[in-house]
Write an enzyme that holds these catalytic residues in place. Structure first.
Site, PDB file in Angstrom:
ATOM      1  NE  ARG A   1       5.831   4.766   0.757  1.00 30.55           N
ATOM      2  CZ  ARG A   1       4.968   3.968   1.384  1.00 30.55           C
ATOM      3  NH1 ARG A   1       4.540   2.882   0.792  1.00 30.55           N
ATOM      4  NH2 ARG A   1       4.544   4.259   2.593  1.00 30.55           N
TER       5      ARG A   1
ATOM      6  NE  ARG B   1       7.062  -4.407   0.489  1.00 38.42           N
ATOM      7  CZ  ARG B   1       7.719  -4.458   1.650  1.00 38.42           C
ATOM      8  NH1 ARG B   1       7.680  -3.435   2.466  1.00 38.42           N
ATOM      9  NH2 ARG B   1       8.398  -5.525   1.997  1.00 38.42           N
TER      10      ARG B   1
ATOM     11  CG  LEU C   1       3.501   0.733  -5.991  1.00 36.53           C
ATOM     12  CD1 LEU C   1       2.698   0.146  -7.130  1.00 36.53           C
ATOM     13  CD2 LEU C   1       4.996   0.523  -6.218  1.00 36.53           C
TER      14      LEU C   1
ATOM     15  CG  ASN D   1      -4.128  -3.537  -6.880  1.00 37.58           C
ATOM     16  OD1 ASN D   1      -3.353  -4.484  -6.785  1.00 37.58           O
ATOM     17  ND2 ASN D   1      -4.904  -3.145  -5.881  1.00 37.58           N
ATOM     18  CB  THR D   2      -6.490  -7.987  -8.845  1.00 33.38           C
ATOM     19  OG1 THR D   2      -7.618  -8.749  -8.416  1.00 33.38           O
ATOM     20  CG2 THR D   2      -5.213  -8.689  -8.447  1.00 33.38           C
ATOM     21  CG  HIS D   3      -8.704  -4.527  -3.051  1.00 33.68           C
ATOM     22  ND1 HIS D   3      -7.650  -4.374  -2.177  1.00 33.68           N
ATOM     23  CD2 HIS D   3      -9.837  -4.422  -2.320  1.00 33.68           C
ATOM     24  CE1 HIS D   3      -8.135  -4.169  -0.959  1.00 33.68           C
ATOM     25  NE2 HIS D   3      -9.450  -4.192  -1.019  1.00 33.68           N
TER      26      HIS D   3
ATOM     27  CG  ASP E   1      -6.166   6.768  -7.407  1.00 32.62           C
ATOM     28  OD1 ASP E   1      -7.296   7.296  -7.382  1.00 32.62           O
ATOM     29  OD2 ASP E   1      -5.695   6.094  -6.453  1.00 32.62           O
TER      30      ASP E   1
ATOM     31  N   GLY F   1      -3.967   7.161  -4.496  1.00 35.53           N
ATOM     32  CA  GLY F   1      -4.547   6.743  -3.212  1.00 35.53           C
ATOM     33  C   GLY F   1      -4.310   5.265  -2.967  1.00 35.53           C
TER      34      GLY F   1
HETATM   35  C1  GRF Z   1      -4.991 -11.680  -4.120  1.00 37.72           C
HETATM   36  O1  GRF Z   1      -6.256 -12.031  -3.603  1.00 37.72           O
HETATM   37  C2  GRF Z   1      -4.865 -10.177  -4.201  1.00 37.72           C
HETATM   38  O2  GRF Z   1      -6.074  -9.530  -4.518  1.00 37.72           O
HETATM   39  C3  GRF Z   1      -4.450  -9.845  -2.805  1.00 37.72           C
HETATM   40  O3  GRF Z   1      -3.524 -10.847  -2.447  1.00 37.72           O
HETATM   41  C4  GRF Z   1      -3.874 -12.053  -3.144  1.00 37.72           C
HETATM   42  C5  GRF Z   1      -2.649 -12.560  -3.854  1.00 37.72           C
HETATM   43  O4  GRF Z   1      -2.865 -13.885  -4.206  1.00 37.72           O
HETATM   44  N1  GRF Z   1      -3.868  -8.522  -2.722  1.00 37.72           N
HETATM   45  P1  GRF Z   1      -1.815 -14.622  -5.201  1.00 37.72           P
HETATM   46  O5  GRF Z   1      -0.420 -14.277  -4.719  1.00 37.72           O
HETATM   47  O6  GRF Z   1      -2.083 -14.129  -6.590  1.00 37.72           O
HETATM   48  O7  GRF Z   1      -2.146 -16.094  -5.050  1.00 37.72           O
END
Ligand code: GRF
Length: 195
Positions: free
Chosen positions: A64, A90, A92, A106-108, A140, A142
């Site tokens: 990795r 993935r 990182l 990151n968006t979650h 970060d 984690g």
């Molecule tokens: C998003 O909701 C993101 O938060 C999650 O996977 C989705 C990706 O959606 N990890 P897209 O590929 O941007 O349509």
């Protein structure tokens, strides 16, 4: 102008929202390149805007860390101010995170710290939550544990399937991600005193 590299793994609707927003010069940020860990469908959004793309697949590497080093080399070629993980699926390694964070976000699709990991939408449904949402955070070392930058709630409707809920979350997520990158762009402009 804030320079950005976006990493994706899938359909790239969050990426498309950023590309569309950055198409207006008043947005203050430009997407220099889009990277992926596989030949993701979402790369087509970058192609439409004539933006360079790169694919670095973990299957081509012994470890990795070796994979992440080459991913980092590709990113650093563009020297971005900010790297955005937009559906990048993935984990990182520390060498990569230390090289970029805190300019790595990151968006979650959950209200962290609730439901970290790859099945956040399913987990919120299974937990019987009535509200979930989106978290944008600094990456970060984690998993989904970095400092929060922005959060927004999304109501769970009775009978929601995972896909229906995730699509509703993504509507809010795309708005919040664009707002967050705009805020980074505004901060850079204020810091540099440039127009
Ligand atoms: C998003 O909701 C993101 O938060 C999650 O996977 C989705 C990706 O959606 N990890 P897209 O590929 O941007 O349509």
């Amino acid at each position: 102008m804030l320079s950005v590299v976006v990493l994706i793994s899938g359909s790239g609707s969050n990426l498309k929202a950023l590309l569309d927003a950055a198409d207006n010069p008043l947005f203050g940020a430009r997407i220099l390149a889009v990277g992926a860990d596989n030949p993701a469908d979402g790369l087509a959004h970058a192609d439409l805007y004539g933006i360079p793309t790169f694919v670095v697949s973990p299957t081509n590497f012994e470890s990795r860390e070796a994979w992440a080093d080459v991913l980092l080399e590709n990113i650093n070629f563009f020297k971005p101010d900010l790297v955005v993980l937009a559906g990048f699926m993935r984990i990182l390694p520390a060498n990569f995170v230390r090289a970029l964070s805190p300019n790595l976000i990151n968006t979650h699709p959950s209200l962290l710290p609730k439901f970290p990991g790859a099945h956040a939408v399913r987990d919120a449904l299974s937990a019987g939550e009535t509200t979930t949402g989106v978290t944008i955070h600094v990456v970060d070392e984690g998993v989904d544990t970095g400092p929060h930058i922005a959060q927004r709630e999304v109501a769970i409707q009775l009978g929601d399937s995972e896909a229906e809920l995730h699509e509703r979350i993504k509507v809010v997520e795309r708005e919040l991600l664009v707002e967050t990158v705009k805020a980074f762009a505004d901060k850079k402009r204020e810091t540099n005193g440039s127009r």
